[in-house]
Design a protein around this motif. Structure first.
Motif, PDB file in Angstrom:
ATOM      1  N   MET A  24       0.825  -1.208   0.000  1.00 58.05           N
ATOM      2  CA  MET A  24       0.000   0.000   0.000  1.00 58.05           C
ATOM      3  C   MET A  24       0.863   1.264   0.000  1.00 58.05           C
ATOM      4  O   MET A  24       0.483   2.283  -0.578  1.00 58.05           O
ATOM      5  N   THR A  28       0.594   4.056  -2.893  1.00 58.63           N
ATOM      6  CA  THR A  28       0.421   5.466  -2.543  1.00 58.63           C
ATOM      7  C   THR A  28       1.369   6.363  -3.309  1.00 58.63           C
ATOM      8  O   THR A  28       0.959   7.342  -3.941  1.00 58.63           O
ATOM      9  N   LEU A  85      -2.147   4.097   7.654  1.00 60.44           N
ATOM     10  CA  LEU A  85      -2.854   3.761   6.423  1.00 60.44           C
ATOM     11  C   LEU A  85      -4.173   4.519   6.311  1.00 60.44           C
ATOM     12  O   LEU A  85      -4.534   5.004   5.222  1.00 60.44           O
ATOM     13  N   ILE A 180      -6.962   1.594   0.094  1.00 68.22           N
ATOM     14  CA  ILE A 180      -5.945   1.622   1.146  1.00 68.22           C
ATOM     15  C   ILE A 180      -6.576   1.457   2.520  1.00 68.22           C
ATOM     16  O   ILE A 180      -6.064   0.734   3.380  1.00 68.22           O
TER      17      ILE A 180
END
Length: 399
Positions: A24, A28, A85, A180
């Motif tokens: 993740m 990103t 996150l 996410i």
């Protein structure tokens, strides 16, 4: 709180949760790259403004690195990773709003927050990844960092696909925000509670203030600073490839834009492949020898890239360059995490890595203006050689 006994099934879930966190992180940082032309058009901003906008991400990341130590003490690993996150998801949603409203200030705020949250996440997942390694008794950090590279490829692919299908950046960012957040909520419960502290030397009060003092002392720790030199060499090499490799292949080696893009694809594949299969090599010969092998190959690769006349020699140089930068960051993080207050120690070396990613590519650009891009790459070769010479610092810390 120190690591507690973890049975194999729980350990596997813990490992998978950290791999998901790395992936993740990669998704990103690659989300906006393919959409910058559209963002530039919709917000009516030029390349210079985009450069400043992107600088806020790295500035936010450095701030996040400084905040990571107290946050890890306060939140612990599970809540820390989940909070990072979720914050990234919220910042991605804010960026979606900024594009939809065509508001540059909202985009700036979104980029700063996403940079801070990514910096915090980077420290947390590296500390957790190092703890998983210790419990598993084998090298896993290169595999975990390969998940970041794979996530970056996925994120870039999502952006390219959305651009081809006419999906707006706002819609893309909103969708990735949901992705996410869902991944964080699904995987974070598999992370054991508590922070991954090794027992510190006995002190009357191992408080947060004491932890902060340990972080400050980290900047005078010669071993951490030498690990930082390794980070500096490999991160500048990786960041310069991300920013300048394609342009150099096109302009200096006379290839078309499409072929130049394939050269960069080869670099990304080479880096990810080395990380995926590098763990057994580390287990066999150790971190120090692995870094010496990879950085030596990286120096050779850069020399071939700079001097190579044949496209095949240049391609071999690109692949060896990728090998050279592949293992320094994960193994440096793993080495830095050994000892008391691992978040503070990881933060020190990660800060050096982030600084090189912030300052390095503009320095290469400045040198290229006066000496040419290929000649500027000699700086990368010199710093890769410095990483080779400092590799001994990645050995097991003396107690």
């Amino acid at each position: 709180m120190t690591d507690t006994a973890v049975d194999p099934r729980h350990l596997a879930r813990w490992r998978n949760a950290i791999i998901a966190g790395f992936a993740m992180g990669g998704v990103t940082v690659s989300a906006w790259g393919p959409r910058l032309p559209t963002i530039s058009s919709e917000l009516h901003i030029g390349a210079a403004t985009i450069g400043i906008l992107l600088a806020f991400i790295t500035i936010g990341s450095i701030v996040g690195l400084f905040l990571s130590t107290p946050l890890l003490h306060w939140l612990g690993g599970r809540r820390g990773v989940l909070s990072a996150l979720v914050t990234i998801a919220a910042a991605m949603a804010l960026m979606a709003l900024g594009v939809a409203l065509r508001s540059l200030p909202v985009m700036v705020i979104g980029f700063i927050i996403i940079g801070m949250a990514t910096g915090v996440l980077d420290v947390f997942i590296n500390v957790e990844g190092s703890a998983v390694e210790r419990r598993a008794g084998r090298t896993l950090m290169p595999l975990m960092h390969a998940a970041w590279s794979i996530g970056a490829a996925i994120g870039s692919g999502i952006g390219a696909a959305c651009a081809a299908l006419g999906i707006s950046p706002a819609e893309q960012f909103a969708g990735e925000a949901v992705l996410i957040a869902v991944v964080g909520l699904a995987f974070a419960p598999s992370i054991p509670l508590g922070s991954r502290e090794e027992p510190a030397p006995a002190t009357p009060d191992h408080s947060r203030a004491d932890a902060f003092r340990q972080w400050l002392r980290g900047w005078s720790d010669w071993r951490l600073l030498l690990i930082g030199v390794v980070m500096l060499g490999v991160e500048l090499g990786e960041g310069s490839a991300n920013n300048w490799l394609t342009l150099s292949v096109k302009q200096d080696h006379g290839q078309t834009a499409a072929v130049a893009a394939l050269f960069f694809t080869a670099f990304a594949i080479g880096e990810a492949t080395t990380r995926i299969f590098g763990g057994p090599l580390v287990d066999r010969v150790g971190r120090v020898t692995t870094i010496r092998i990879t950085t030596a190959l990286g120096v050779v690769g850069l020399v071939l890239f700079i001097l190579g006349g044949s496209p095949w020699i240049v391609l071999i140089g690109v692949l060896l360059w990728a090998v050279g930068v592949s293992m320094g960051f994960p193994l440096g993080m793993s080495a830095a995490a050994q000892g008391p207050n691992p978040a503070a120690r990881v933060s020190v070396v990660a800060s050096i890595g982030y600084f090189s990613s912030l300052a390095g590519p503009p320095i290469i650009g400045f040198l290229a203006n006066s000496a040419g891009l290929l000649n500027a790459f000699w700086l990368l070769a010199a710093l890769m050689l410095a990483a080779f010479l400092c590799a001994g610092a990645l050995g097991t810390a003396r107690r």
